[in-house]
Design a protein around this motif. Sequence first.
Motif, PDB file in Angstrom:
ATOM      1  N   SER A 112       0.847  -1.203   0.000  1.00  0.00           N
ATOM      2  CA  SER A 112       0.000   0.000   0.000  1.00  0.00           C
ATOM      3  C   SER A 112       0.873   1.240   0.000  1.00  0.00           C
ATOM      4  O   SER A 112       1.963   1.240   0.581  1.00  0.00           O
ATOM      5  CB  SER A 112      -0.868   0.043   1.257  1.00  0.00           C
ATOM      6  N   PHE A 113       0.407   2.267  -0.642  1.00  0.00           N
ATOM      7  CA  PHE A 113       1.017   3.596  -0.488  1.00  0.00           C
ATOM      8  C   PHE A 113      -0.010   4.445   0.240  1.00  0.00           C
ATOM      9  O   PHE A 113      -1.016   4.827  -0.360  1.00  0.00           O
ATOM     10  CB  PHE A 113       1.324   4.219  -1.847  1.00  0.00           C
ATOM     11  N   GLY A 114       0.220   4.721   1.503  1.00  0.00           N
ATOM     12  CA  GLY A 114      -0.793   5.435   2.279  1.00  0.00           C
ATOM     13  C   GLY A 114      -2.055   4.599   2.312  1.00  0.00           C
ATOM     14  O   GLY A 114      -2.015   3.425   2.646  1.00  0.00           O
ATOM     15  N   VAL A 151      -2.371  -0.925  -3.364  1.00  0.00           N
ATOM     16  CA  VAL A 151      -2.049  -1.202  -4.767  1.00  0.00           C
ATOM     17  C   VAL A 151      -2.015  -2.707  -5.054  1.00  0.00           C
ATOM     18  O   VAL A 151      -2.753  -3.205  -5.892  1.00  0.00           O
ATOM     19  CB  VAL A 151      -0.707  -0.556  -5.154  1.00  0.00           C
ATOM     20  N   LEU A 152      -1.152  -3.425  -4.350  1.00  0.00           N
ATOM     21  CA  LEU A 152      -1.098  -4.880  -4.545  1.00  0.00           C
ATOM     22  C   LEU A 152      -1.895  -5.538  -3.428  1.00  0.00           C
ATOM     23  O   LEU A 152      -1.670  -5.277  -2.253  1.00  0.00           O
ATOM     24  CB  LEU A 152       0.353  -5.377  -4.519  1.00  0.00           C
ATOM     25  N   ARG A 153      -2.830  -6.409  -3.812  1.00  0.00           N
ATOM     26  CA  ARG A 153      -3.727  -6.976  -2.802  1.00  0.00           C
ATOM     27  C   ARG A 153      -3.617  -8.486  -2.748  1.00  0.00           C
ATOM     28  O   ARG A 153      -4.607  -9.199  -2.742  1.00  0.00           O
ATOM     29  CB  ARG A 153      -5.170  -6.610  -3.131  1.00  0.00           C
ATOM     30  N   GLY A 154      -2.406  -8.989  -2.735  1.00  0.00           N
ATOM     31  CA  GLY A 154      -2.234 -10.430  -2.645  1.00  0.00           C
ATOM     32  C   GLY A 154      -1.957 -11.032  -4.007  1.00  0.00           C
ATOM     33  O   GLY A 154      -2.822 -11.607  -4.643  1.00  0.00           O
ATOM     34  N   GLY A 186      -2.700  -5.568 -17.942  1.00  0.00           N
ATOM     35  CA  GLY A 186      -3.566  -4.970 -16.933  1.00  0.00           C
ATOM     36  C   GLY A 186      -3.739  -3.504 -17.228  1.00  0.00           C
ATOM     37  O   GLY A 186      -2.908  -2.903 -17.892  1.00  0.00           O
ATOM     38  N   LYS A 187      -4.820  -2.958 -16.706  1.00  0.00           N
ATOM     39  CA  LYS A 187      -5.087  -1.552 -16.969  1.00  0.00           C
ATOM     40  C   LYS A 187      -4.034  -0.674 -16.309  1.00  0.00           C
ATOM     41  O   LYS A 187      -3.388  -1.082 -15.354  1.00  0.00           O
ATOM     42  CB  LYS A 187      -6.477  -1.180 -16.422  1.00  0.00           C
ATOM     43  N   SER A 188      -3.919   0.523 -16.834  1.00  0.00           N
ATOM     44  CA  SER A 188      -2.980   1.482 -16.284  1.00  0.00           C
ATOM     45  C   SER A 188      -3.302   1.744 -14.813  1.00  0.00           C
ATOM     46  O   SER A 188      -4.453   1.928 -14.460  1.00  0.00           O
ATOM     47  CB  SER A 188      -3.092   2.773 -17.091  1.00  0.00           C
ATOM     48  N   GLY A 189      -2.270   1.710 -13.976  1.00  0.00           N
ATOM     49  CA  GLY A 189      -2.466   2.027 -12.565  1.00  0.00           C
ATOM     50  C   GLY A 189      -2.858   0.851 -11.694  1.00  0.00           C
ATOM     51  O   GLY A 189      -3.163   1.022 -10.520  1.00  0.00           O
ATOM     52  N   THR A 190      -2.819  -0.383 -12.238  1.00  0.00           N
ATOM     53  CA  THR A 190      -3.170  -1.533 -11.407  1.00  0.00           C
ATOM     54  C   THR A 190      -1.989  -2.015 -10.573  1.00  0.00           C
ATOM     55  O   THR A 190      -2.138  -2.934  -9.776  1.00  0.00           O
ATOM     56  CB  THR A 190      -3.640  -2.729 -12.250  1.00  0.00           C
ATOM     57  N   GLY A 191      -0.827  -1.423 -10.784  1.00  0.00           N
ATOM     58  CA  GLY A 191       0.307  -1.798  -9.956  1.00  0.00           C
ATOM     59  C   GLY A 191       1.274  -2.769 -10.611  1.00  0.00           C
ATOM     60  O   GLY A 191       2.021  -3.458  -9.920  1.00  0.00           O
ATOM     61  N   LYS A 192       1.311  -2.794 -11.915  1.00  0.00           N
ATOM     62  CA  LYS A 192       2.251  -3.683 -12.606  1.00  0.00           C
ATOM     63  C   LYS A 192       3.696  -3.249 -12.362  1.00  0.00           C
ATOM     64  O   LYS A 192       4.559  -4.069 -12.046  1.00  0.00           O
ATOM     65  CB  LYS A 192       1.952  -3.697 -14.116  1.00  0.00           C
ATOM     66  N   ILE A 205      -3.124 -11.755 -16.354  1.00  0.00           N
ATOM     67  CA  ILE A 205      -3.836 -10.485 -16.386  1.00  0.00           C
ATOM     68  C   ILE A 205      -4.098 -10.027 -14.958  1.00  0.00           C
ATOM     69  O   ILE A 205      -4.549 -10.800 -14.110  1.00  0.00           O
ATOM     70  CB  ILE A 205      -5.157 -10.618 -17.169  1.00  0.00           C
ATOM     71  N   MET A 206      -3.753  -8.774 -14.692  1.00  0.00           N
ATOM     72  CA  MET A 206      -3.933  -8.203 -13.354  1.00  0.00           C
ATOM     73  C   MET A 206      -5.121  -7.255 -13.354  1.00  0.00           C
ATOM     74  O   MET A 206      -5.368  -6.552 -14.327  1.00  0.00           O
ATOM     75  CB  MET A 206      -2.696  -7.404 -12.955  1.00  0.00           C
ATOM     76  N   LYS A 207      -5.848  -7.282 -12.236  1.00  0.00           N
ATOM     77  CA  LYS A 207      -6.946  -6.328 -12.084  1.00  0.00           C
ATOM     78  C   LYS A 207      -7.075  -5.994 -10.598  1.00  0.00           C
ATOM     79  O   LYS A 207      -7.087  -6.901  -9.762  1.00  0.00           O
ATOM     80  CB  LYS A 207      -8.239  -6.947 -12.611  1.00  0.00           C
ATOM     81  N   ASP A 208      -7.151  -4.734 -10.285  1.00  0.00           N
ATOM     82  CA  ASP A 208      -7.320  -4.273  -8.902  1.00  0.00           C
ATOM     83  C   ASP A 208      -6.334  -4.935  -7.939  1.00  0.00           C
ATOM     84  O   ASP A 208      -6.706  -5.342  -6.833  1.00  0.00           O
ATOM     85  CB  ASP A 208      -8.752  -4.538  -8.419  1.00  0.00           C
TER      86      ASP A 208
END
Lengths: 306, 259
Positions: free
Chosen positions: B30-32, B36-39, B54-60, B231-234
């Motif tokens: 997490s940042f604050g 971002v990465l949830r497992g 993965g979509k932009s900003g998913t934490g790749k 594929i990454m999401k959320d």
Amino acid sequence: MQQSQEERGPLENGSPKEKQRIIRRIVSQLTPHQSQNSHLEGDIAPKGLPEAIPVSRMGAFFLKVSSLTIFTLRFFKEVFRPPYEFHELAKQSFLIGYKSFPLVGITGFIIGLVLTIQSRPTLAKFGAEAWLPAMVAVSIIREIGPAITALIFAGKVGSGIGAELASMNVTEQIDAMQVSGTNPFKYLVVTRVLSATLMLPILVILSDAIGLFGSYVAVNLNGHVSAYLYFSQIFQSLEYKDLLPAFVKTFFFGFAVGIIGCYEGYNANKGTEGVGKAANAAVVFASLMVFIIDMIAVQITSLFQN
Amino acid sequence: MSAIEAAAVTEHAHHQDDHVVVAMEHLEKSFGDNHVLRGIDLVLKKGENLVLLGKSGTGKSVLIKCVVGLVDCDEGNLFLFGQNVADLDEKKLMDIRKKIGFLFQSSALYDSMTVRENLEFPLNRQQQPIPKEEMESLVREALQNVGLAEAIDKTPLELSGGMRKRLGLARTLILKPEIMLYDEPTAGLDPITSKEISNLILEVQQTYGTSSIIITHDIDCARRTANRIIIMKDGVCVAEGSYADLKKSADEWIRSFFE
Ligand SMILES: Nc1ncnc2c1ncn2[C@@H]1O[C@H](COP(=O)(O)OP(=O)(O)OP(=O)(O)O)[C@@H](O)[C@H]1O
Ligand SMILES: [Mg+2]
């Protein structure tokens, strides 16, 4: 890793860069948060902290000072540990010292010249014109030379280091160094701080000499004085106790300029505006620090001389 | 999606396996209050090209920065070459990280150095000094590989975006890393240069047997390079499979990546 991180807390366990980030985050969370509260509390219930805005600024200031202290401690930890980056140290010393010399030289000359011209009428009024060389020499060497040179140095080198490291930070060059197995703190920060610490005293000596020469030129504007007479007068008036403290404090000036420039650059916000801010903060903070160190140095020397 | 869950379960047994070079067990970051990465559970097998979509900003980017230690994860375990990163001291970690190459999304070239110096920098940082002639030939070879031989004395600021990407690639590859992490190697490039870069990635895999994680939004690059796609999401991995499998996935959201 995760358990130990929990035990020791992120400030002790995380990488130093991470620590800086954490501190920055705390600062950014504290500052707007408290000032928001202060609006509410000021209107509704002025309990708790009565002056919330100044406190939050003070808090931010102390957090900055403490993270600068951590940064400085890290410098002392890394500076003695091999591997040593001699090549980069030499390169930085050359850049920092040599490139600042023309500016420092010109300023020194003008200061010597102007100081002499300005002091002459006052001394002449008391019939003490013969004291002119001695007075100018003492003021240049004791105070004006080191202080002016350090301020110029803060303006040129401090901002340069701040902007350079900040832009390296923004463009991920510092991360790239770390990934390629280099300790960026050692490679970038330690070398620059050491160079600044070692180069400023040399620049001050040169600037003092050029300042005295400027003063000699000014004396000669009102009729010929032989260089031998002039300089022997100066050296008679100078004492060891004038030279040594003035020389020693320049190391501290150089160190302050270097470490503050590096601190501001290394911890700059991502984004292009971070570069300008870092350069600006480096100059302002370093100049202030030069004055503070100067004040402390004066107190210490007068303590010993009395 | 049940197939992915099954894969996640078997991963736990896999991290000691010789064929697995990177294994992540439930990584979180997490940042604050931005979780971002949830497992993340993910393995990279030896010699494979793993593409991360993965979509932009998913934490790749954050995910692969965890692998090289630019970001410290909050929770979970990371295994590199079968060793838990948490158990390693700084020196060992440094040695392991030297086997990992990282191509930055922004190339991260050293602007104050020439192209040659950019390539010499990682070489100069090795334990044993490399003799001058060998260094020269390594630099020439690296530039030849990415088609930048004539730019050797330029500075990065004189290069175009595509050339910068290729120089970044050359600088990373010069140490012949065992694991390569590519962060959007073809972003912002024309289709022809993108194709060249994709072919280069394949070449690296074939000549050096490198294992790679490739982050990309460029589906053509993914098709050319991927042995396997995740594929990454959320902040979690939601699908895994070959290009062909995922392209005809039942899930419309997943299929939409391939259109
Ligand atoms: N150093 C950092 N500090 C705070 N937040 C960060 C940091 N790095 C990344 N983030 C946040 O993490 C999230 C994921 O960022 P990341 O760069 O990994 O996205 P990405 O999947 O690589 O996107 P893109 O495809 O656009 O590159 C974003 O919301 C970003 O704001
Ligand atoms: Mg990214």
